[in-house]
Design a protein around this motif. Sequence first.
Motif, PDB file in Angstrom:
ATOM      1  N   ARG A  98      38.090  16.405  20.266  1.00 44.78           N
ATOM      2  CA  ARG A  98      37.098  17.469  20.434  1.00 44.78           C
ATOM      3  C   ARG A  98      37.143  18.038  21.844  1.00 44.78           C
ATOM      4  O   ARG A  98      37.703  17.434  22.763  1.00 44.78           O
ATOM      5  CB  ARG A  98      35.694  16.939  20.119  1.00 44.78           C
ATOM      6  CG  ARG A  98      35.543  16.591  18.644  1.00 44.78           C
ATOM      7  CD  ARG A  98      35.697  17.839  17.782  1.00 44.78           C
ATOM      8  NE  ARG A  98      36.123  17.537  16.419  1.00 44.78           N
ATOM      9  CZ  ARG A  98      36.562  18.432  15.564  1.00 44.78           C
ATOM     10  NH1 ARG A  98      36.670  19.704  15.922  1.00 44.78           N
ATOM     11  NH2 ARG A  98      36.933  18.082  14.360  1.00 44.78           N
ATOM     12  N   LYS A 149      31.932  18.793  19.393  1.00 46.18           N
ATOM     13  CA  LYS A 149      31.940  17.397  18.950  1.00 46.18           C
ATOM     14  C   LYS A 149      30.988  17.150  17.781  1.00 46.18           C
ATOM     15  O   LYS A 149      31.260  16.309  16.934  1.00 46.18           O
ATOM     16  CB  LYS A 149      31.597  16.468  20.116  1.00 46.18           C
ATOM     17  CG  LYS A 149      30.210  16.687  20.721  1.00 46.18           C
ATOM     18  CD  LYS A 149      29.972  15.760  21.910  1.00 46.18           C
ATOM     19  CE  LYS A 149      28.586  15.957  22.497  1.00 46.18           C
ATOM     20  NZ  LYS A 149      28.325  15.066  23.640  1.00 46.18           N
ATOM     21  N   ASP A 150      29.863  17.857  17.726  1.00 40.68           N
ATOM     22  CA  ASP A 150      28.896  17.686  16.645  1.00 40.68           C
ATOM     23  C   ASP A 150      28.846  18.886  15.704  1.00 40.68           C
ATOM     24  O   ASP A 150      28.286  18.789  14.609  1.00 40.68           O
ATOM     25  CB  ASP A 150      27.489  17.460  17.217  1.00 40.68           C
ATOM     26  CG  ASP A 150      27.414  16.251  18.127  1.00 40.68           C
ATOM     27  OD1 ASP A 150      27.951  15.196  17.740  1.00 40.68           O
ATOM     28  OD2 ASP A 150      26.837  16.368  19.227  1.00 40.68           O
ATOM     29  N   ASN A 151      29.379  19.992  16.147  1.00 41.31           N
ATOM     30  CA  ASN A 151      29.338  21.238  15.381  1.00 41.31           C
ATOM     31  C   ASN A 151      30.708  21.881  15.525  1.00 41.31           C
ATOM     32  O   ASN A 151      30.948  22.697  16.412  1.00 41.31           O
ATOM     33  CB  ASN A 151      28.228  22.144  15.952  1.00 41.31           C
ATOM     34  CG  ASN A 151      27.994  23.392  15.127  1.00 41.31           C
ATOM     35  OD1 ASN A 151      28.780  23.749  14.261  1.00 41.31           O
ATOM     36  ND2 ASN A 151      26.897  24.085  15.419  1.00 41.31           N
ATOM     37  N   ASN A 167      27.727  23.354  19.907  1.00 42.43           N
ATOM     38  CA  ASN A 167      26.378  23.143  20.416  1.00 42.43           C
ATOM     39  C   ASN A 167      26.405  23.123  21.935  1.00 42.43           C
ATOM     40  O   ASN A 167      27.441  22.848  22.552  1.00 42.43           O
ATOM     41  CB  ASN A 167      25.795  21.810  19.933  1.00 42.43           C
ATOM     42  CG  ASN A 167      25.520  21.801  18.443  1.00 42.43           C
ATOM     43  OD1 ASN A 167      25.445  22.847  17.805  1.00 42.43           O
ATOM     44  ND2 ASN A 167      25.368  20.607  17.882  1.00 42.43           N
ATOM     45  N   TYR A 222      24.670  21.489  25.544  1.00 47.50           N
ATOM     46  CA  TYR A 222      24.067  20.221  25.956  1.00 47.50           C
ATOM     47  C   TYR A 222      23.770  20.243  27.449  1.00 47.50           C
ATOM     48  O   TYR A 222      24.417  20.953  28.229  1.00 47.50           O
ATOM     49  CB  TYR A 222      25.023  19.051  25.693  1.00 47.50           C
ATOM     50  CG  TYR A 222      25.503  18.924  24.274  1.00 47.50           C
ATOM     51  CD1 TYR A 222      24.852  18.106  23.356  1.00 47.50           C
ATOM     52  CD2 TYR A 222      26.638  19.627  23.844  1.00 47.50           C
ATOM     53  CE1 TYR A 222      25.312  17.980  22.053  1.00 47.50           C
ATOM     54  CE2 TYR A 222      27.100  19.516  22.544  1.00 47.50           C
ATOM     55  CZ  TYR A 222      26.436  18.688  21.640  1.00 47.50           C
ATOM     56  OH  TYR A 222      26.882  18.572  20.361  1.00 47.50           O
ATOM     57  N   GLU A 254      21.873  24.772  18.948  1.00 48.06           N
ATOM     58  CA  GLU A 254      22.872  24.523  17.912  1.00 48.06           C
ATOM     59  C   GLU A 254      23.470  25.854  17.502  1.00 48.06           C
ATOM     60  O   GLU A 254      22.759  26.755  17.052  1.00 48.06           O
ATOM     61  CB  GLU A 254      22.231  23.820  16.712  1.00 48.06           C
ATOM     62  CG  GLU A 254      21.717  22.424  17.051  1.00 48.06           C
ATOM     63  CD  GLU A 254      21.154  21.703  15.835  1.00 48.06           C
ATOM     64  OE1 GLU A 254      21.181  22.297  14.729  1.00 48.06           O
ATOM     65  OE2 GLU A 254      20.697  20.569  15.995  1.00 48.06           O
TER      66      GLU A 254
END
Length: 597
Positions: free
Chosen positions: A107, A127-129, A134, A136, A150
């Motif tokens: 990622r 990494k999450d989307n 996203n 951070y 997000e």
Amino acid sequence: MIQIPKPDAEQLFRTYSITSFAVSKDESRIAFSTNLSGKYNVWGIDLGQHYPYPLTTQDQTPAYIRFDPVGRYILVGFDNDGDENVQMYLVSPHGGALQPIRTAPGRRHYLASISDDGNRIYYCSDKDNHMYLNGYVYDLETDSETILYEGAKAPTFLADVAKDESSFVTFSTYANTYVVAHVHQGDQRRCLTPDEGVVHVVSSLQYVGRQIVFTTNYGEDDAYVARFDLDTGEFERVWKPERGGAEQLVVHEPANVAYVSVSYGVRDALFQIDLKTFEATPIACPADVIAEMHIGESGALYVRAMRDIAPSNLYVRKPDGSWTSLTGNRVMGVAESELVPAEVVRFPSYDGLELEALWFQANPALANGYTVVWPHGGPQASERKTFRPFFQFLLLRGYNVFAPNFRGSSDYGAKFMKMVERDWGEGPRLDMVASIEWLIRQGMADRSRLFLVGGSYGGYMTLLLHGRHADYFQACVDIFGPCNLITFAQSVPDHWKPMMKQWLGDPDDPADRERLIQDSPITYLDGMTKPMLVIQGANDPRVVQAESDQIVAALRNQGREVEYIVFPDEGHGFMKKDNEIAAYKRIVDFLDEHRLP
């Protein structure tokens, strides 16, 4: 008699590159990405001494470099052998081992900002989307992380954060020609331009007190400087160049002065803008193309810039207006007077559209009568007056070089740039054919002595021109170019996929699929009759190795002459100096081998 060997590829390609840099808050030193050791790392220079020293030994290309405002660390991002999966690290200000702080295998982590106290890192990641990203904020003191937003509907990149950290700006990227900026403050999300439904781009921006100053082409073909008032929500145009488009912007807030680079096709210009009176003053620049700018707290302007006969270097413009070179990057073995500058030529295409191109003519004492035609990558990029060791090596070996900026190229306005969207294989291809015909009519090239070399989109165009117009060329070289637009669209990185419909087309739409097949080079295998060299990086995430494998296998199945080289430790380009030298030496030897007797 003293005899010194003529420069060879090794010497020319030992010209080193600088790809990014940062300035410490006290302006006592700079850190920059360079391949002085043959592989990229972060190096430092103490200003006033100008002798570089290594800060990392990662042997990978730094994606970003940023100093801790209070001097405890340098923040760096590295991928692995060109895979573009950038991980985030800290390194001591004195250099040494890396401390991972934000990592996720496979990622990407894109840095946006560091808080004034250096304790909080603002970034975005897939990494999450995986598709939309996203944002951070990571706290170094508490080792804790908070999601800022997000992403949805479009890949959403964190652009900048207010100094008091009360708001931040994101870019929603629908296409290269459609990038919308929003400021987020509490639960409120506001567009910086009057109507986000209007296709436009917001690019460079900076917080200036209670305003955000930025470049945009909202409502225009070329970009200009605008600002957004955080208190009133008012959008205001500040300054528009008489010609060309505003690109990069930095602001020295104490003086209320902005510095703006303006693209004029293959060249840049630099302006100083008074943000009170909106008056613009042109500034002489030590190079033709400005790649990066930073402003120091003193008001000094730091730039990374280059010319077609000089590699990238770092310069500083003091508040008194004087320029100083901070680095002395130069070409080994060749005096600048022996290098060939580009002539800028303009001509009409097949439908009357004016095109611009760079023409490099070999010294008559060295000329072999052959011309290498170079379609650039992108496609929404352009060939500019930047230093290419490959071009200069070709010229020293007697080859002319011709690099047209076909429709869809950047730096010629939004309308021109959009012409390649959903038309990769018709208009730009016919522009290339018209460019070649113009060159021949001018007597600048011999119809029977042309070679074709291109990388990325230029590799795609090389394959397509080979398949549909092979009679022009003696041989062709494809460097990591896609051959099948359907498989290419399906294999790009996740966060590219939302943009593919506007940029290229939708393989799941029957009408688009038919056009993608029509524009795919692999459709024209029967026409690919000339010798071919194909070069690929095994870790390329943009044009995956399967694209090159596919065309090579298809050509070999038809008994065609094709040489294939895969570099196991490269991605979309050459980041290792030894690989770069090996690739380009082989390309020129390949061309030599296929010249007429």
